[in-house]
Design a protein around this motif. Structure first.
Motif, PDB file in Angstrom:
ATOM      1  N   HIS A 215       4.265   2.205  -5.893  1.00  0.00           N
ATOM      2  CA  HIS A 215       5.539   2.831  -5.537  1.00  0.00           C
ATOM      3  C   HIS A 215       6.160   2.087  -4.352  1.00  0.00           C
ATOM      4  CE1 HIS A 215       4.914   6.215  -8.231  1.00  0.00           C
ATOM      5  NE2 HIS A 215       3.650   6.238  -7.830  1.00  0.00           N
ATOM      6  N   PRO A 216       7.484   2.191  -4.204  1.00  0.00           N
ATOM      7  CA  PRO A 216       8.136   1.455  -3.110  1.00  0.00           C
ATOM      8  C   PRO A 216       7.747   1.980  -1.739  1.00  0.00           C
ATOM      9  CG  PRO A 216       9.728   2.836  -4.288  1.00  0.00           C
ATOM     10  CD  PRO A 216       8.447   2.934  -5.039  1.00  0.00           C
ATOM     11  N   ILE A 217       7.623   1.084  -0.780  1.00  0.00           N
ATOM     12  CA  ILE A 217       7.378   1.460   0.616  1.00  0.00           C
ATOM     13  C   ILE A 217       8.232   0.549   1.506  1.00  0.00           C
ATOM     14  CG2 ILE A 217       5.018   2.380   0.496  1.00  0.00           C
ATOM     15  CD1 ILE A 217       4.374  -0.643   1.579  1.00  0.00           C
ATOM     16  N   LYS A 218       8.445   0.981   2.750  1.00  0.00           N
ATOM     17  CA  LYS A 218       9.265   0.175   3.675  1.00  0.00           C
ATOM     18  C   LYS A 218       8.406  -0.797   4.477  1.00  0.00           C
ATOM     19  CE  LYS A 218      13.638   2.075   3.802  1.00  0.00           C
ATOM     20  NZ  LYS A 218      13.476   2.869   2.601  1.00  0.00           N
ATOM     21  N   GLU A 219       7.200  -0.320   4.870  1.00  0.00           N
ATOM     22  CA  GLU A 219       6.328  -1.129   5.740  1.00  0.00           C
ATOM     23  C   GLU A 219       4.872  -0.872   5.409  1.00  0.00           C
ATOM     24  OE1 GLU A 219       6.881  -3.401   7.803  1.00  0.00           O
ATOM     25  OE2 GLU A 219       8.955  -3.184   8.450  1.00  0.00           O
ATOM     26  N   LEU A 220       4.016  -1.818   5.785  1.00  0.00           N
ATOM     27  CA  LEU A 220       2.570  -1.559   5.858  1.00  0.00           C
ATOM     28  C   LEU A 220       2.250  -1.403   7.338  1.00  0.00           C
ATOM     29  CD1 LEU A 220       1.116  -4.278   3.418  1.00  0.00           C
ATOM     30  CD2 LEU A 220       1.350  -1.823   2.972  1.00  0.00           C
ATOM     31  N   PHE A 221       1.229  -0.599   7.655  1.00  0.00           N
ATOM     32  CA  PHE A 221       0.879  -0.371   9.058  1.00  0.00           C
ATOM     33  C   PHE A 221      -0.533  -0.858   9.343  1.00  0.00           C
ATOM     34  CE2 PHE A 221       4.164   2.634   7.898  1.00  0.00           C
ATOM     35  CZ  PHE A 221       5.116   2.317   8.863  1.00  0.00           C
ATOM     36  N   ALA A 222      -0.696  -1.534  10.482  1.00  0.00           N
ATOM     37  CA  ALA A 222      -1.993  -2.110  10.872  1.00  0.00           C
ATOM     38  C   ALA A 222      -3.069  -1.036  10.893  1.00  0.00           C
ATOM     39  CB  ALA A 222      -1.863  -2.746  12.256  1.00  0.00           C
ATOM     40  N   ASN A 223      -4.310  -1.461  10.672  1.00  0.00           N
ATOM     41  CA  ASN A 223      -5.418  -0.507  10.653  1.00  0.00           C
ATOM     42  C   ASN A 223      -6.704  -1.237  11.017  1.00  0.00           C
ATOM     43  OD1 ASN A 223      -6.878   1.883  10.129  1.00  0.00           O
ATOM     44  ND2 ASN A 223      -5.420   2.414   8.496  1.00  0.00           N
ATOM     45  N   HIS A 224      -7.800  -0.466  11.103  1.00  0.00           N
ATOM     46  CA  HIS A 224      -9.114  -1.067  11.329  1.00  0.00           C
ATOM     47  C   HIS A 224      -9.820  -1.161   9.972  1.00  0.00           C
ATOM     48  CE1 HIS A 224     -12.734  -2.203  13.353  1.00  0.00           C
ATOM     49  NE2 HIS A 224     -13.403  -1.173  12.842  1.00  0.00           N
ATOM     50  N   VAL A 225     -10.446  -2.304   9.702  1.00  0.00           N
ATOM     51  CA  VAL A 225     -11.137  -2.484   8.426  1.00  0.00           C
ATOM     52  C   VAL A 225     -12.613  -2.775   8.690  1.00  0.00           C
ATOM     53  CG1 VAL A 225     -11.269  -3.880   6.312  1.00  0.00           C
ATOM     54  CG2 VAL A 225      -9.043  -3.437   7.360  1.00  0.00           C
ATOM     55  N   VAL A 226     -13.481  -1.990   8.062  1.00  0.00           N
ATOM     56  CA  VAL A 226     -14.920  -2.275   8.110  1.00  0.00           C
ATOM     57  C   VAL A 226     -15.285  -2.836   6.738  1.00  0.00           C
ATOM     58  CG1 VAL A 226     -17.228  -1.316   8.437  1.00  0.00           C
ATOM     59  CG2 VAL A 226     -15.282  -0.317   9.664  1.00  0.00           C
ATOM     60  N   VAL A 227     -15.759  -4.076   6.717  1.00  0.00           N
ATOM     61  CA  VAL A 227     -16.042  -4.736   5.438  1.00  0.00           C
ATOM     62  C   VAL A 227     -17.488  -4.443   5.015  1.00  0.00           C
ATOM     63  CG1 VAL A 227     -16.078  -6.946   4.209  1.00  0.00           C
ATOM     64  CG2 VAL A 227     -14.453  -6.592   6.088  1.00  0.00           C
TER      65      VAL A 227
END
Ligand code: S3P
Length: 426
Positions: A215-227
């Motif tokens: 679906h359409p979005i305006k922005e992605l927002f930074a986050n913390h990623v645990v791989v």
């Protein structure tokens, strides 16, 4: 690499981070607004190629071992690179990045190593072109190098002829620039890390079986990623622990996403002792510890919908089959022919040198287990998973094995040799 047969494998190991998830953490972090932090990042050459490409497009990325910080600049923050982007050996970088680059306002060319320049890119050129992308193969043969020029993207409802997360993800990423809704329907569901991580970064991606809707979005927002630890790297030690006598291994924090865990089902079906312990979820990705004990394996049939969930593990499943009683048949795996090498041909040719009864078929292989496996002088063909599979085959062989061109292992698992050594009890 030189491998001697071993008497047993024992101990606890945390294999490095998941390659697919590591790539995505850099790409999505670059496109998000704000600072993304990653822990457990895979420092293999493929993921370092992704970092290098995004640095070339003006993204500040700090990487110290498995910790990465990405200063994301939003969906429209990338800048034109000074030179051609080079993905090295990484198909994921080339195909996912093509989706992103199709939506940029600058022109760019992408290339890679000799193997990447032989792998089919028409599978992304076709759907991206339908989205109005201006993407082409520079030599006109559907292969890299690719040229991507600015254009106004439009959405797509794509029925993919192939279960490929790289194709699906390329379209999902291009759709971020359509301002509209796109869908991708796959013949069977491929790995869904893009869907999970995009939602973690604030996108709106719905999964209904093998249909995904962006679906359409305006922005992605930074986050913390645990791989999570990479199940495709853990796979080598699962098979090693099962085929080496008196072995007992714990593999920590392994990603067991159901779109990736086919190898666990197959090895259990082959009578392998694999206990899945302490299941938990990190960033929407299921993980667990795996307890592996030596087992008397039996042959099996691997076919159908399970194939995309274990596609990268088939070389080492072939090794397990060689150590099993009876016949193993692998079908519906034609995709193996377009990986870093034609993995049907390379595995069949090299395992034969080790006195293993294995034959290629049109879409897989047939392995008759139970033969006395012989150490040999074998070749990786610069394919990291072929090299590591041969190393595992050598652990239970009679005599010494020498693997030529094993340096390619650094593409996905730079510490493979020392991790293996840490478990060996001669
Ligand atoms: C990957 C998808 C798979 C897999 C590759 C990594 C990804 O390829 O074989 O190692 O990260 O999306 P396909 O999409 O070609 O099946």
């Amino acid at each position: 690499m030189h491998i001697q047969p071993v008497k047993q494998l024992k101990g606890t190991l945390k294999v490095p981070g998941d390659k697919s998830i590591s790539h995505r953490s850099i790409m999505f972090g670059a496109l998000a607004k704000g600072t993304t932090t990653v822990e457990g990042f895979l420092t293999g050459e493929d993921c370092l190629s992704t970092i290098a490409c995004f640095r070339q497009m003006g993204i500040h990325i700090e990487q110290v071992q498995d910790k990465v910080t990405i200063q994301g600049k939003g969906l429209y923050g990338l800048t034109k690179p000074n030179s051609i982007l080079d993905v090295g050996n990484s198909g994921t970088t080339m195909r996912l990045m093509s989706g992103i680059l199709s939506g940029q306002s600058f022109e760019v060319n992408i290339t890679g190593d000799a193997s990447i320049r032989k792998r089919p890119m028409d599978r992304i050129i076709r759907p991206l072109t339908s989205m109005n992308a201006n993407i082409s193969s520079l030599s006109g043969n559907g292969l890299a190098p690719l040229s991507i020029k600015p254009s106004l993207l439009k959405p797509i409802d794509y029925i993919s002829p192939v279960a490929s997360a790289q194709v699906k993800s390329s379209i999902l990423l291009a759709n971020l620039y359509t301002g509209s809704t796109s869908t991708v329907k796959e013949p069977t569901l491929s790995r869904n890390h893009s869907e999970i991580m995009l939602n973690h970064f604030g996108a709106h991606v719905e999964i209904n079986g093998s249909l995904v809707t962006s679906h359409p979005i305006k922005e992605l927002f930074a986050n913390h990623v645990v791989v999570p630890s990479d199940i495709s790297s853990a796979a080598f030690f699962m098979v090693a622990g099962l085929i080496c006598p008196n072995s007992d291994l714990i593999l920590k924090d392994v990603g067991i996403n159901p779109t990736r865990d086919g190898i666990i089902h197959v090895l259990k079906e082959m009578n392998g002792s694999i206990e899945v312990i302490d299941k938990r979820v990190v960033n929407g990705e299921p993980i667990a510890d795996l307890h592996i004990k030596s087992s008397k394996l039996k042959g099996t049939i691997v076919e159908g919908d399970i194939i995309p969930t274990l596609i990268d593990e088939i070389p080492v499943i072939a090794v397990a089959a060689a150590y099993a009683e009876g016949t193993t048949i692998i079908k519906d795996a034609g995709e193996l022919k377009v990986k870093e090498t034609n993995r049907i041909d390379t595995m069949v040719s090299e395992l034969k040198k080790m006195n293993i009864h294995i034959e290629a078929t049109a879409d897989g292989m047939i392995i008759v287990g139970g033969n006395r496996i012989q150490g040999a002088h074998v070749q990786s063909y610069d394919d990291h998973r072929v090299a590591m599979s041969l190393a595992i085959a050598a652990l239970g062989a009679n005599g010494h094995t020498r693997i030529e061109n094993s340096g390619c292992i650094a593409i996905s698992y730079p510490t493979f040799e020392s991790d293996l050594s840490s478990l060996i009890h001669i």
